[in-house]
Design a protein around this motif. Structure first.
Motif, mmCIF file in Angstrom:
data_model
loop_
_atom_site.group_PDB
_atom_site.id
_atom_site.type_symbol
_atom_site.label_atom_id
_atom_site.label_comp_id
_atom_site.label_asym_id
_atom_site.label_seq_id
_atom_site.Cartn_x
_atom_site.Cartn_y
_atom_site.Cartn_z
ATOM 1 N N GLY A 58 0.703 -1.228 0.162
ATOM 2 C CA GLY A 58 0.134 0.180 -0.080
ATOM 3 C C GLY A 58 0.875 1.272 0.008
ATOM 4 O O GLY A 58 2.081 1.331 -0.269
ATOM 5 N N TYR A 60 -3.330 1.454 0.180
ATOM 6 C CA TYR A 60 -4.439 1.369 -0.802
ATOM 7 C C TYR A 60 -5.671 2.124 -0.445
ATOM 8 O O TYR A 60 -5.761 2.620 0.671
ATOM 9 C CB TYR A 60 -4.882 -0.342 -0.756
ATOM 10 C CG TYR A 60 -3.625 -1.264 -1.001
ATOM 11 C CD1 TYR A 60 -3.607 -1.513 -2.413
ATOM 12 C CD2 TYR A 60 -3.031 -1.937 0.078
ATOM 13 C CE1 TYR A 60 -2.673 -2.506 -2.668
ATOM 14 C CE2 TYR A 60 -2.094 -2.893 -0.432
ATOM 15 C CZ TYR A 60 -1.901 -3.170 -1.516
ATOM 16 O OH TYR A 60 -1.009 -4.090 -2.087
ATOM 17 N N GLU A 62 -10.120 2.045 -1.322
ATOM 18 C CA GLU A 62 -11.266 1.183 -1.821
ATOM 19 C C GLU A 62 -11.992 1.706 -2.944
ATOM 20 O O GLU A 62 -12.154 3.019 -2.914
ATOM 21 C CB GLU A 62 -11.838 0.983 -0.673
ATOM 22 C CG GLU A 62 -12.964 -0.603 -1.043
ATOM 23 C CD GLU A 62 -12.028 -1.455 -0.733
ATOM 24 O OE1 GLU A 62 -12.799 -2.673 -1.341
ATOM 25 O OE2 GLU A 62 -10.975 -1.871 -0.161
ATOM 26 N N PRO A 74 -9.858 -3.313 -3.480
ATOM 27 C CA PRO A 74 -8.533 -2.178 -3.027
ATOM 28 C C PRO A 74 -7.865 -2.029 -4.449
ATOM 29 O O PRO A 74 -7.367 -2.805 -5.054
ATOM 30 C CB PRO A 74 -7.772 -3.241 -1.930
ATOM 31 C CG PRO A 74 -8.372 -4.596 -2.371
ATOM 32 C CD PRO A 74 -9.654 -4.652 -2.983
#
Length: 127
Positions: A58, A60, A62, A74
């Motif tokens: 990440g 990340y 959504e 994600p």
């Protein structure tokens, strides 16, 4: 396609004077740094002084999908920050089968992620 294709793509993009150039990918098998070394991409990235991001890590965000399953996925935050996204998708050979086409944006193409990886609809092709 291989390291020389990436080298020429980076050269072309740098000729457009981008504010930031990031090469981003993530291996689905061996560790990404190992794959970059084995394929020759690491040397290309170093010589071009290109910024690299391993998308297996990440942060990340959504991404909501207009679909009941999956309703969201994600996605690396870098994708949402990009002004321009170039997909440098390659034809790969599976260990147990023939050549096949790949894409990193599979949820948008109607693919489902079962327990053991991505599967394509029966009519999918590499056209």
């Amino acid at each position: 396609m291989g390291p020389e294709t990436l080298r020429e793509l980076i050269k072309f993009i740098k000729g457009q004077n981008p504010g930031r150039l990031v090469v981003a990918c993530g291996s689905g098998g061996a560790p990404t740094p190992q794959v970059l070394e084995q394929t020759g991409y690491k040397e290309v990235l170093q010589q071009a002084q290109a910024e690299f991001v391993d998308t297996n890590y990440g942060p990340y965000v959504e991404l909501e999908l207009n679909h009941p399953y999956p309703p969201s996925t994600p996605i690396n935050k870098l994708i949402m920050e990009a002004d321009v996204l170039i997909s440098f998708t390659q034809i790969k050979q599976a260990r147990r089968g023939p050549y096949h086409c790949t894409s990193k944006i599979l949820p948008f193409l109607g693919y489902q992620k079962p327990t053991h990886g991505w599967t394509a609809p029966k009519r999918a092709s590499c056209a």
